[in-house]
Enzyme design. Structure first.
Site, mmCIF file in Angstrom:
data_model
loop_
_atom_site.group_PDB
_atom_site.id
_atom_site.type_symbol
_atom_site.label_atom_id
_atom_site.label_comp_id
_atom_site.label_asym_id
_atom_site.label_seq_id
_atom_site.Cartn_x
_atom_site.Cartn_y
_atom_site.Cartn_z
ATOM 1 N N GLU A 90 17.292 9.999 57.345
ATOM 2 C CA GLU A 90 16.274 11.008 57.618
ATOM 3 C C GLU A 90 14.835 10.508 57.470
ATOM 4 O OE1 GLU A 90 16.742 14.327 58.634
ATOM 5 O OE2 GLU A 90 18.799 13.607 58.962
ATOM 6 N N SER A 490 57.079 62.952 35.966
ATOM 7 C CA SER A 490 57.399 63.023 34.540
ATOM 8 C C SER A 490 56.532 62.100 33.687
ATOM 9 C CB SER A 490 58.868 62.684 34.325
ATOM 10 O OG SER A 490 59.699 63.668 34.920
#
Length: 836
Positions: A90, A490
């Site tokens: 770069e 229940s």
């Protein structure tokens, strides 16, 4: 010479005019753009967008949310070899220039003039930092001039190391990865510090074209770019010839790695995400919040496995559903490929399979499948006499016929067909299937249609230890733990019985289990409730009625207590009053509640009678580790309510008791007291009855855990549409629900005891592993006396069938059992005293 002098002068002044004009132009541009330049000092305090991360209580990553995956690094944490690779590709003059590369800019300008197209921007890393942090990506001369001026300004404000640090943390590198650490995790599943030279060069080459030339989207182009970076490093003598040769020959090993989750808890993660967005809005995704939950890693993993195992078993028991979707099979035309002719059988004279193209499409199909935990997707490649070859994870695997024998065809929820005789009865080439890893090889599977949930809470403060809202979040995002209102059947009875024990009933109270018809305006029509067995058992002790789950007894005791009084008693346990039916249907669990609400109610039973609130988020930290929120849940403190001696002035006030709790539990944060909503003696009686559900009743499967501190209750609703088990030890409460999202029967043989309870046992076996038994303490004011089991009255001296029962001191029966005259056989008869 004298004749040419005027021309030289003209040329000289022309050049000078150009330079002067250029200088004036540059000055004008500077004067125009300078006021618009941002303050580069802001870069020193810039907040990089980082995702929201969710962790378990022990710091294991559950999930992350956010468009950008990022893990910022300091300059000191960047591998030196990566810095070399990046600069080589770069900006090799980065440490020498002052923000701009004049040669690079001149070269870019010349190319633009010569070709009319922009081939390279001549940008330095500093210029890219300026663009990434402050500027748009538009390609205009004004933006380029601003970028140059800003780069010069940045170089004056920051060191080279600071600039490089900003660059490597901000740069986009494809696949939602921002910064080099995120890219290393995305492409290699490792930290940047763990990568070799070839891999570092691959990452360093990505900034040029991160989307089009990353190693996942375009491996060939990414390889070329990687080798270019390596060649530049060799040219600049950053690596040796041997290092270059070795790295350049290395294969491309990159592949996509999603967020590395250490704990699979997608429903937990989604609950946290919603809470964080509610607190912080969209910034929750970008400011790098770290959320630590109360979830226990081992218990969560056990809950995942237990629920999926239970649902897969239920699904196998009810048959294999056909047909299955097919994957494409591409073919080759033999006329265009005459060389294939000798290799084809008669049946294949016209066509043969183009396997490279077919497998590429199959790979794409399999990658798109959502994660399903214990089962994984596959495609049938060929069917043989004793099994099938399947394609999965870029390879072939063998699915034996023994792993398909369970797959009797589904007829309906109560009927399945005959066992398959051969693999071809079930499978064909190209069929998309699911498989499960078995002890003896692969097992054919399918995604269950029935759903379920499991939630586990710490009863002393309501901390969520594990939560699974369904078979798979990828299959259905509906979180049944907190969103599914279902009738508990229940499993709700313990709260009715608790209200009864708090209002004069005892475990020895006799209730007549006999047919009853109610005509109640609030129930709209005549109601003839029945027991699940369809039988009636006559006079029954309250304890027996609970562990046998007799519906008619529950209705009779609720009628005597009164529905409104029962609702007033039950609501503080953690049930929204609006959900509780103030009529007799409440006795049978007809009030729809979520599994979380039911588990919260059971926390009261497990913790000694205190109301707690479930909570999931323990603390929230910002990206710098600063604590933004710490949970302060209502917490049980039994010591805080013990009787105190001394004068009224010497006794502790309520606020002082809270301070005492603070010192006991967390000296830095005051924790509010959990209020008592159930008398300790009522609580003890209820616990002793619920332990009998495990010891003698519908919860017997829990005996497999070989613990004496377990209690709970099964639940099954009308037509077996819902199956439940909610149970606990003093240290952990867990509720399991199984059913269909659109309520329908689970089948005539599906009950809480054989559908939900096995999942609970599987989970609790792991969750309580290593946790010592914690017996429930008997409080003062509770006595144990011998009673007659048929009448609930005091036993007579020497009575052979007498049993012991617990009572509150004031509720001990005052009369012994009545002895009736002898019958014809000479035996005495005991006369039960029926309440009604």
């Amino acid at each position: 010479m004298t004749k040419s002098h005027p021309l030289l002068q003209l040329f000289f002044w022309l050049v000078m005019s150009i330079f002067a004009g250029s200088g004036m132009l540059m000055m004008a541009i500077y004067l125009y753009l300078a006021p618009t330049l941002p303050d580069t000092e802001e870069l020193k305090d810039v907040e990089l967008q980082t995702p929201l991360r969710v962790y378990s209580a022990d710091g294991k990553l559950i999930s992350e949310f956010g468009e950008k995956r990022r893990t910022p690094l300091t300059y000191a944490e960047i591998p030196p070899q990566f810095i070399n690779a990046l600069l080589a590709s770069e900006d090799d003059g980065f440490f020498e220039h002052h923000g701009i590369d004049l040669k690079g800019l001149a070269r870019a300008a010349f190319e633009l003039i010569r070709t009319g197209r922009k081939k390279s921007g001549g940008s330095t890393i500093t210029m890219q930092v300026a663009k990434n942090y402050y500027l748009s990506s538009e390609k205009t001369f004004a933006r380029k001039f601003t970028e140059i001026l800003l780069a010069l300004k940045i170089e004056q404000s920051l060191s080279k190391q600071d600039i490089l640090e900003l660059y490597i943390n901000k740069i986009y590198l494809g696949k939602r990865a921002y910064g080099i650490e995120a890219a290393a995790q995305v492409y290699y599943g490792k930290s940047i510090k763990e990568l070799n030279l070839a891999q570092l060069a691959m990452i360093a080459g990505l900034p040029q074209a991160p989307s089009a030339a990353n190693p996942v989207n375009n491996p060939r182009r990414a390889l070329d770019r990687r080798n270019y970076v390596l060649a530049r490093m060799r040219t600049l003598e950053m690596i040796s010839a041997e290092e270059f040769d070795q790295a350049a020959r290395a294969p491309v090993t990159a592949r996509y790695h999603g967020a590395t989750s250490e704990v699979v808890a997608p429903y937990v993660a989604e609950m946290v995400r919603r809470e964080m967005v509610e607190r912080y809005g969209d910034e929750a995704y970008t400011l790098g919040y770290n959320v630590y939950t109360t979830v226990d890693t081992n218990r969560q993993l056990a809950a995942n496995r237990a629920l999926q195992t239970g649902l897969l078993k239920y699904d196998r028991d009810h048959g294999y559903r056909l047909p299955k979707p097919m994957a494409p099979i591409n073919t080759l035309d033999v006329a265009e490929n005459p060389e294939l002719e000798p290799w084809l059988s008669k049946a294949d004279k016209a066509y043969d399979i183009d396997w490279p193209e077919t497998l590429e499409q199959w790979d794409s199909i399999l990658r798109d499948q959502d994660d399903m935990g214990l089962i994984s997707p596959a495609i049938v490649r060929s069917v043989e006499n004793d099994g099938a070859w399947i394609y999965q994870n870029n390879s072939e695997r063998w699915l034996p016929f023994s792993g398909m024998l369970w797959a009797k065809p589904y007829v309906n929820v109560n009927i399945i067909g005959s066992e398959p005789e051969k693999p071809a009865d079930l499978l064909s080439a190209g069929q998309r299937i699911w498989v499960e890893e078995g002890q003896d090889g692969l097992i054919l599977a399918q995604v269950p249609e029935a759903e379920g949930s499991i939630v586990s809470l710490r009863p002393n403060d309501g901390a969520i230890q594990a939560l699974v809202g369904g078979f798979s979040l990828g299959n259905n995002k509906f979180n049944r733990v907190i969103q599914a209102d279902r009738q508990p059947g229940s499993a709700f009875k313990p709260f009715i019985y608790s209200a009864a024990l708090a209002n004069g009933f005892t475990p020895a109270s006799i209730i007549n289990d006999a047919p009853v018809v109610f005509e109640d305006a609030s129930l709209e029509n005549t109601w003839r409730p029945q027991n699940n067995s369809g039988k009636f058992y006559g006079p029954t002790r309250l304890r027996q009625a609970l562990y046998k789950s007799q519906n008619l007894v529950s209705i009779r005791i609720l009628k005597q207590v009164g529905p409104s009084r029962a609702v007033n008693y039950i609501e503080p346990f953690g049930f929204p009053r609006s959900k509780l039916n103030a009529d007799l249907s409440l006795a049978l669990g007809a009030s729809a509640v979520t599994p979380m609400e039911l588990a919260t109610g059971y926390c009261v039973l497990a913790n000694g009678g205190y109301a707690v609130d479930p909570y999931l988020i323990s603390r929230i930290e910002d990206s710098n580790g600063n604590i933004l929120f710490t949970a302060t849940p209502r917490t049980v403190c039994r010591e805080c309510e013990k009787p105190q001696s001394g004068t009224a002035e010497e006794q502790l006030s309520a606020s002082e008791l809270e301070q005492q709790l603070q010192q006991q539990l967390n000296p830095e944060e005051a924790l509010p007291l959990a209020p008592r909503v159930m008398d300790e003696r009522t609580h003890f009686l209820m616990i002793s009855m619920l332990k009998d559900v495990v010891r003698l009743g519908t919860g017997k499967r829990a005996l497999a855990l070989n613990r004496d501190d377990l209690a709970g209750k099964t639940g099954t609703t009308n037509d077996q549409k819902d199956a439940w088990f909610s149970g606990f030890s003093p240290d952990l409460v867990t509720t399991v629900w199984i059913g269909f999202d659109q309520p329908k029967t689970l089948g005539r043989w599906a009950f809480g005891s054989n559908t939900a309870l096995p999942i609970w046992v599987d989970y609790m076996g792991s969750a309580l592993n290593g946790v010592p038994e914690h017996p429930f303490e008997q409080p003062e004011g509770i006595v144990s006396v011998r009673i007659d089991p048929e009448t609930g009255l005091l036993a007579t001296p020497g009575q052979s069938n007498a049993i012991f029962e617990y009572f509150k001191e004031e509720d001990v029966p005052s009369q012994p059992v009545k002895i009736a005259p002898t019958n014809g056989s000479g035996e005495t008869e005991l006369v039960p005293e029926q309440l009604f």
